[in-house]
Design an enzyme around this catalytic site. Structure first.
Site, PDB file in Angstrom:
ATOM      1  N   SER A 136       0.678  -1.252  -0.148  1.00  0.00           N
ATOM      2  CA  SER A 136       0.011   0.024   0.089  1.00  0.00           C
ATOM      3  C   SER A 136       0.726   1.358   0.025  1.00  0.00           C
ATOM      4  O   SER A 136       0.706   2.185  -0.704  1.00  0.00           O
ATOM      5  CB  SER A 136      -0.697  -0.157   1.396  1.00  0.00           C
ATOM      6  N   ARG A 195       1.473   4.510  -3.027  1.00  0.00           N
ATOM      7  CA  ARG A 195       1.075   5.710  -2.597  1.00  0.00           C
ATOM      8  C   ARG A 195       2.463   6.763  -2.936  1.00  0.00           C
ATOM      9  O   ARG A 195       2.679   7.655  -3.466  1.00  0.00           O
ATOM     10  CB  ARG A 195       0.813   5.922  -1.321  1.00  0.00           C
ATOM     11  N   ARG A 232     -14.483  -6.492 -10.509  1.00  0.00           N
ATOM     12  CA  ARG A 232     -14.337  -5.990  -8.950  1.00  0.00           C
ATOM     13  C   ARG A 232     -15.160  -4.791  -9.245  1.00  0.00           C
ATOM     14  O   ARG A 232     -15.049  -3.996 -10.224  1.00  0.00           O
ATOM     15  CB  ARG A 232     -13.116  -5.884  -8.349  1.00  0.00           C
ATOM     16  N   SER A 266     -13.182   1.724   2.817  1.00  0.00           N
ATOM     17  CA  SER A 266     -12.303   1.319   1.823  1.00  0.00           C
ATOM     18  C   SER A 266     -11.282   2.447   1.915  1.00  0.00           C
ATOM     19  O   SER A 266     -11.520   3.405   1.474  1.00  0.00           O
ATOM     20  CB  SER A 266     -12.928   1.196   0.421  1.00  0.00           C
ATOM     21  N   GLN A 301      -8.878   2.410  -0.494  1.00  0.00           N
ATOM     22  CA  GLN A 301      -8.614   2.628  -1.715  1.00  0.00           C
ATOM     23  C   GLN A 301      -9.564   3.738  -2.373  1.00  0.00           C
ATOM     24  O   GLN A 301      -9.415   4.766  -2.860  1.00  0.00           O
ATOM     25  CB  GLN A 301      -8.905   1.536  -2.717  1.00  0.00           C
ATOM     26  N   ASP A 310      -6.885  -8.099   4.893  1.00  0.00           N
ATOM     27  CA  ASP A 310      -5.939  -8.534   4.019  1.00  0.00           C
ATOM     28  C   ASP A 310      -5.176  -9.975   4.956  1.00  0.00           C
ATOM     29  O   ASP A 310      -4.752 -10.708   4.201  1.00  0.00           O
ATOM     30  CB  ASP A 310      -4.743  -7.879   3.436  1.00  0.00           C
ATOM     31  N   ARG A 349     -13.188 -14.426  -1.462  1.00  0.00           N
ATOM     32  CA  ARG A 349     -12.039 -15.093  -0.504  1.00  0.00           C
ATOM     33  C   ARG A 349     -12.779 -15.923   0.774  1.00  0.00           C
ATOM     34  O   ARG A 349     -12.272 -16.885   1.063  1.00  0.00           O
ATOM     35  CB  ARG A 349     -11.081 -14.179   0.395  1.00  0.00           C
ATOM     36  N   ARG A 407      -3.064 -13.974  -1.745  1.00  0.00           N
ATOM     37  CA  ARG A 407      -3.145 -13.915  -0.458  1.00  0.00           C
ATOM     38  C   ARG A 407      -3.812 -15.601   0.030  1.00  0.00           C
ATOM     39  O   ARG A 407      -3.522 -15.973   0.987  1.00  0.00           O
ATOM     40  CB  ARG A 407      -4.105 -13.029   0.342  1.00  0.00           C
TER      41      ARG A 407
END
Ligand code: S3P
Length: 447
Positions: free
Chosen positions: A22, A26, A121, A166, A168, A315, A346, A388
């Site tokens: 992450s 950025r 998504r 979120s 994001q 995550d 997931r 993951r």
């Protein structure tokens, strides 16, 4: 590629892990908007972050790679170039959603595409606020999915209450807010990782945070170029930390790890499950806490993971579910419906693979109930193309009788290059460990 795993001997190791995913995204994006050259070391040289690097290059930003895991980004203030072609975000939702914010502030048209998983998504979550700020965005896929066609410019600040938790989405709005006229305020439904706000502040961009957690950014500011060191990714370390935590007598020390409190709740869960976990913050100079985590393993017990901690450890839930299968009693994961719209569903993937290894799992609409401890048995397991899931079940394989084979394990490259070598080292430790003293003092991770 198949990844074969067998039961681990006692873990006793001292490791580092690759840079935080992450933070790497950025750092590259904010450096690209800055007024000079920024050297970013510890950068995660993995598929996801390299998608962001390539996208920025396509948008006219020079990015050199003088050494492995170091990039030098030549910031061009806010001036990006229209790309000659569409931008392929691969599997990376962080790339697509953060770039949507960045491109909402650019006067030209761009098309963002992704792989089969990313194309499924949800993108409405970024489209709605960015349209409200003045961007013209068309989702070409069904139900507001990618490809996204974005024509931006002339943005104005908004006050936006996010209908979901979120990081994001928050980050896309803040990046658009940086390029917009006036001020933009985002309110979160529940706290999420705050790397964007911290990174903006580190680059001397004026932002404020209200007591209730609303973040405000004042538009049309140019970040001041600076160098940055990306700390290790706690979400990557979580695989090894969980493995050591679930092994009575297991011991692991991880160094140069990001210890931002919007990421550390995973440690609290391991403590609740009975492991001994200590952390020592060694440095906060770059506004991101970094330091050391030490785990001593135990016979774990089940726990409940729910509510406001869920967005802060989303995550890590695949590997925590594996810990749940090894723990005595019931582990319940609730309020985690977001797991259904990750790189794969997931919840379904975890339930499928745990059952294939002999664990008892009840799938819930927003999580699962796991009845442990399960005598896990090795199995051939799909990764579902999800990094993951692949890594969490490689860890499960360390506790199983017989061989576990993770299929299509190349997806691990998306976030953790070197995972297989680290796994090998964990199972067959070769080197004598030399321990450097820890700066600062250890405190127990809060439950
Ligand atoms: C991320 C935010 C989270 C997380 C993802 C990375 C980020 O996603 O699951 O792996 O870097 O902002 P959401 O924002 O969809 O919760």
């Amino acid at each position: 590629m198949d990844l074969r795993v067998r039961r681990a001997p006692r873990i006793d190791a001292e490791i580092t892990v690759p840079g935080d995913k992450s933070i790497s995204h950025r750092a590259a994006i904010i450096a690209a908007l800055s007024n000079g050259v920024c050297r970013i070391d510890g950068f995660l040289n993995a598929d996801d972050c390299m998608r962001t690097v390539e996208a920025l290059r396509t948008l006219g930003i020079r990015i050199d790679e003088p050494e492995p895991n170091t990039i030098c980004v030549h910031g061009k203030k806010h001036v990006l170039m229209p790309p000659e072609d569409e931008i392929d975000c691969g599997n990376s939702a962080t790339t697509m959603r953060l770039l949507a914010g960045l491109l909402a502030g650019q006067k030209f048209e761009t098309r963002l595409v992704g792989d089969a998983s990313l194309s499924k998504r949800p993108m409405e979550r970024v489209i709605t606020p960015l349209r409200e700020m003045g961007a013209d965005i068309v989702a070409e896929g069904p139900d507001n999915t990618a490809p996204l066609r974005i024509r931006g410019g002339n943005l104005h600040g908004i006050k936006y209450e996010m209908p979901l938790a979120s990081a994001q989405v928050k980050s896309a709005i803040l990046l658009a807010g940086l390029l917009a006229k006036g001020k933009t305020t985002v309110t979160e439904l529940a706290a999420t990782r705050d790397h964007t706000e911290r990174m903006l502040r580190y680059f001397f961009v004026r932002t404020t945070r209200s007591e209730k957690g609303a973040v405000t950014i004042f538009g049309e500011q140019v970040p001041e170029s600076r160098d940055f060191h990306v700390p290790g990714d706690l979400s990557s370390a979580a695989y090894w930390l969980t493995a050591a935590a679930a092994q009575p007598g297991g011991h692991l020390l991880v160094r140069d790890l990001g210890l931002n409190t919007t990421r550390t709740p995973v440690l609290g869960v391991l403590v609740r499950m009975g492991a001994q976990v200590r952390e020592a913050v060694e440095d906060v100079d770059q506004l991101e806490a970094r330091g050391v985590v030490e785990v001593n393993g135990a016979l774990l017990k089940g726990t409940v993971i729910q509510g406001k901690e869920v967005p802060l450890l989303l995550d890590e839930l695949p590997v925590l579910a594996v810990a749940g299968a090894l723990a005595h009693g019931t582990t319940i994961i609730k309020h985690a419906q977001e797991l259904r719209v990750k790189e794969t569903d997931r919840i379904a993937a975890i339930a499928h693979n745990l059952r294939a290894m002999g664990a008892q799992v009840i799938e819930l609409s927003d999580g699962m109930e796991i009845h442990g401890p399960a005598p896990l048995r090795g199995a051939r397991l799909p990764s579902f193309g999800d990094h993951r899931i692949a890594m969490a079940f490689a860890i499960a394989g360390l506790f199983a009788d017989g061989d576990t084979v993770i299929q299509d394990a190349e997806c691990i490259e998306i976030s953790y290059p070197g995972f297989e070598a680290a796994l090998d080292e964990m199972v067959n430790p070769k080197r004598a460990q030399t321990s450097t003293p820890v700066i600062g003092s250890f405190t127990s991770a809060p439950e």
